[in-house]
Design a protein around this motif. Structure first.
Motif, short mmCIF file in Angstrom:
data_model
loop_
_atom_site.label_atom_id
_atom_site.label_comp_id
_atom_site.label_asym_id
_atom_site.label_seq_id
_atom_site.Cartn_x
_atom_site.Cartn_y
_atom_site.Cartn_z
N ALA A 14 4.28 -0.67 6.73
CA ALA A 14 3.97 -1.84 7.16
C ALA A 14 2.72 -2.43 6.59
O ALA A 14 2.98 -3.43 6.00
CB ALA A 14 3.60 -1.85 8.73
N ALA A 15 2.03 -1.65 6.02
CA ALA A 15 1.19 -2.05 5.30
C ALA A 15 1.44 -2.62 3.89
O ALA A 15 0.82 -3.50 3.08
CB ALA A 15 -0.23 -1.07 4.93
N ASN A 16 2.48 -1.81 3.04
CA ASN A 16 3.00 -2.16 1.93
C ASN A 16 4.15 -2.98 1.72
O ASN A 16 4.46 -3.48 0.64
CB ASN A 16 3.13 -0.71 1.12
CG ASN A 16 1.91 0.05 0.81
OD1 ASN A 16 1.23 -0.35 -0.11
ND2 ASN A 16 1.59 1.07 1.51
N LEU A 17 4.71 -3.15 2.97
CA LEU A 17 6.03 -4.03 2.79
C LEU A 17 5.73 -5.42 2.15
O LEU A 17 6.40 -5.95 1.54
CB LEU A 17 6.65 -4.17 4.17
CG LEU A 17 7.61 -3.09 4.36
CD1 LEU A 17 8.09 -3.08 5.94
CD2 LEU A 17 8.72 -2.73 3.57
N PRO A 18 4.73 -5.87 2.61
CA PRO A 18 4.51 -7.54 2.18
C PRO A 18 4.30 -7.69 0.51
O PRO A 18 4.66 -8.57 -0.19
CB PRO A 18 3.03 -7.81 2.53
CG PRO A 18 2.97 -7.05 3.86
CD PRO A 18 3.55 -5.80 3.48
N PHE A 19 4.06 -6.45 -0.18
CA PHE A 19 3.79 -6.42 -1.49
C PHE A 19 5.12 -5.94 -2.33
O PHE A 19 5.15 -5.88 -3.57
CB PHE A 19 2.70 -5.62 -2.04
CG PHE A 19 1.40 -5.98 -1.38
CD1 PHE A 19 0.71 -7.04 -1.89
CD2 PHE A 19 0.68 -5.28 -0.39
CE1 PHE A 19 -0.46 -7.45 -1.38
CE2 PHE A 19 -0.34 -5.58 0.21
CZ PHE A 19 -1.05 -6.75 -0.37
N LEU A 20 6.10 -5.61 -1.59
CA LEU A 20 7.33 -5.43 -2.23
C LEU A 20 8.48 -6.25 -2.43
O LEU A 20 9.53 -5.97 -3.18
CB LEU A 20 8.10 -4.17 -1.47
CG LEU A 20 7.18 -2.88 -1.25
CD1 LEU A 20 7.84 -1.73 -0.38
CD2 LEU A 20 6.82 -2.16 -2.80
N SER A 21 8.11 -7.43 -1.93
CA SER A 21 9.50 -8.42 -1.84
C SER A 21 8.79 -9.90 -2.06
O SER A 21 7.67 -10.09 -1.70
CB SER A 21 10.21 -8.42 -0.55
OG SER A 21 11.15 -9.48 -0.60
N GLU A 22 9.27 -10.76 -2.78
CA GLU A 22 9.14 -11.99 -2.96
C GLU A 22 9.46 -12.86 -1.77
O GLU A 22 9.24 -14.25 -1.68
CB GLU A 22 9.47 -12.58 -4.33
CG GLU A 22 8.87 -12.19 -5.56
CD GLU A 22 7.35 -12.42 -5.42
OE1 GLU A 22 6.88 -13.43 -5.00
OE2 GLU A 22 6.38 -11.57 -5.83
#
Length: 99
Positions: A14-22
């Protein structure tokens, strides 16, 4: 022990998901080409709350849920931000501009 591993893995994801997609919340493409950093912070906050709710549900199934003070939430939020470090580095330091 398995539940602790589950919560830890869920928190790291959950912490890294925001950085994986535009896309905003992996659904909607923003009007400009890139997603603003504020959207990523909002996605991290929602992920933090969702992981906290899952952790509370798991704790409630195993034992009495303990009340926590603000210090607990401050430390857990700091750990959540530290878990987001790999995604942040990948998005802003390793990727070439325009990708």
């Amino acid at each position: 022990m398995q539940n602790l591993l589950l919560i830890g893995t869920l928190a790291a994801l959950a912490a890294n998901l925001p950085f994986l997609s535009e896309k905003i919340f992996w659904v909607r493409q923003p009007q400009d080409e890139q997603k603003a950093f504020a959207w990523r912070l909002l996605e991290m906050a929602v992920g933090f709350v969702l992981v906290g709710l899952v952790a509370r549900l798991v704790e409630g199934q195993q034992a009495i849920v303990h009340t926590q003070n603000w210090q607990f939430y401050a430390v857990v939020l700091a750990l959540f931000v530290v878990l987001a470090w790999p995604g942040f580095v990948w998005r802003y330091f390793w990727r070439r501009p325009g990708l």
